[in-house]
Design an enzyme around this catalytic site. Structure first.
Site, PDB file in Angstrom:
ATOM      1  CG  PHE A  14       0.217   4.593   3.703  1.00  0.00           C
ATOM      2  CD1 PHE A  14      -1.003   4.497   4.349  1.00  0.00           C
ATOM      3  CD2 PHE A  14       0.960   3.431   3.508  1.00  0.00           C
ATOM      4  CE1 PHE A  14      -1.478   3.267   4.792  1.00  0.00           C
ATOM      5  CE2 PHE A  14       0.490   2.200   3.957  1.00  0.00           C
ATOM      6  CZ  PHE A  14      -0.726   2.120   4.598  1.00  0.00           C
TER       7      PHE A  14
ATOM      8  CB  THR B 243      -0.941   0.009   1.223  1.00  0.00           C
ATOM      9  OG1 THR B 243      -1.785  -1.136   1.146  1.00  0.00           O
ATOM     10  CG2 THR B 243      -1.803   1.260   1.258  1.00  0.00           C
TER      11      THR B 243
END
Lengths: 277, 277
Positions: free
Chosen positions: B175, B173
């Site tokens: 961010f 992921t």
């Protein structure tokens, strides 16, 4: 006559989309798992599979994109359905004040936040899907309501207390119909491809799009997905107007083929309008 | 010294990302609602907000894209975290056969399907988030386990029974760290913009990308989002290498500005590498 599978259970928006499919249908068959559904077309257990591919609020349905990448299926049609949410409860419920509990999928709850805050003095519960919420309410007491598709009320002997309770009205989902062969030219068609640039040099996507722009071919959508190998390495899902049998489309595609690592033609199919309720 | 808010609760991957933020931090503050978190930076209650923007399996975090569109904030940094799943249970549990129930977010369950099928003879339950699943297991009996972030075990007095139980190893992921002002040039920067083509003519996106390709500016990501007004009307989130203060970037951006309906500069910030576990 086609056996048309769709992502079930019954009463979902995908069932509504399946019913809009513009082919001759022998039978509609709900599947609870999208992977099993798509594989059923590959294995010729069914002729068509109707799956969601894109929602205006949530973005791409990445699982569908990954299945298009994995299997050698064609898109034969598309259907666009406006997504509306309704409040469903047992027949005996007439007043919102009689409700103590409301249940739905977290996304549906989020999309109806203003209605819940203004009109429901309820405990809020989450379910795996709106269909699951509706099933739970069908078994629960009359002080329970579900947020979901009005279309499902009949299947579970529930009543619609309110329609169109969503905050945002610009909510639609695009579905595609998958099969082993794509569609003949209608004169108002779209074509979908997946491709991956040969390397990560500046302008790789630009060179692909140039082939379409030079021929005045209108792109209707472009979606990038990480190729999973490393960050920054993308594959592109591109939709454009026209049919693969048209000469300018064939030229564009053969030139794109020269400059990419690989390309997959997902097929040509008639363009859809948003279906009215 | 920054007050850094992140999408909580404690023990999430976003907390791990916040801890990788390369600024001086006075305090970390968990927020349970991403909208409230981002608004807190706008209202200067905090200095930085750490939010997920993209996952390799799930695609874009559309809520984050919509908040970047809505508020006038800048991206000051990015962090990329590999996502791994662990099996957490009470300290007394030592054998997987002692477990009767496993609970997690549906996406985490899906990502650990092979492990669950092979190693757990359990009822499978869904939770709103992996953090919620871990909280439930902390209160439940010793025959319950949660699938989630190993990092959360300490907060809830749980033990890690197994690490890395996910099927697919390519799960990360990205961010971003949001603030009121973006970052100075470091020499290894990225810039993010949002723009909308003036009209839906063929080649609108091509003309935008041309400004970058001509100057050998490498695009690292392109994401399209429906503009919500009508289907086929898109806005583009584009990331490219370089800092807004560099001359070729400034030229590209001023030329793009001439040909689009609108453009929003989300800021320039140092590029991230994937963080090792």
């Amino acid at each position: 006559m086609s056996r048309v599978g769709y992502l079930g259970p019954k009463g979902t928006f995908t069932e509504m989309a399946a019913e809009e499919y513009r082919g001759t249908v022998a039978e509609y068959i709900p599947y609870c798992d999208i992977k099993v559904l798509v594989k059923a077309v590959v294995d010729e257990k069914i002729d068509r599979a109707v799956v969601p591919i894109e929602n205006s609020l949530q973005g791409a349905v990445t699982l569908t994109l990954d299945l298009l990448l994995k299997y050698d299926l064609k898109i034969v049609d598309e259907v666009i359905i406006p997504i509306t949410h309704s409040l469903l409860a047992a027949d005996v419920v007439t007043d919102l004040d009689d409700l103590d509990h409301v249940v739905s999928h977290p996304q549906a709850l989020a999309q109806c936040r203003a209605f819940i805050d203004e009109h429901l003095n309820c405990n809020v519960h989450t379910a795996d899907s709106t269909a699951d919420a509706i099933k739970r309410v069908a078994k629960a007491g009359p002080n329970w309501a579900a947020i979901g598709n009005y279309h499902a009320a009949d299947y579970y002997d529930l009543s619609v207390l309110r329609n169109d309770i969503q905050d945002n009205e610009e909510n639609w989902t695009r579905f595609v119909v998958l099969a082993k062969e794509d569609s003949p030219q209608t004169g108002d068609d779209k074509t979908s491809i997946i491709c991956s640039p040969r390397d990560d040099h500046p302008g790789a996507l630009y060179e692909i799009l140039k082939e379409f722009a030079q021929r005045e071919i209108n792109l209707t959508r472009i979606e990038s997905r990480p190729a999973r190998k490393m960050i920054g390495d993308y594959i592109f899902f591109i939709d454009f107007e026209g049919h693969r049998s048209e000469e300018n489309i064939q030229l564009a595609l053969s030139n794109v083929e020269e400059i990419v690592a690989w390309i997959k033609l997902l097929g040509s199919y008639p363009q859809a309008e948003i279906q009215a309720d």
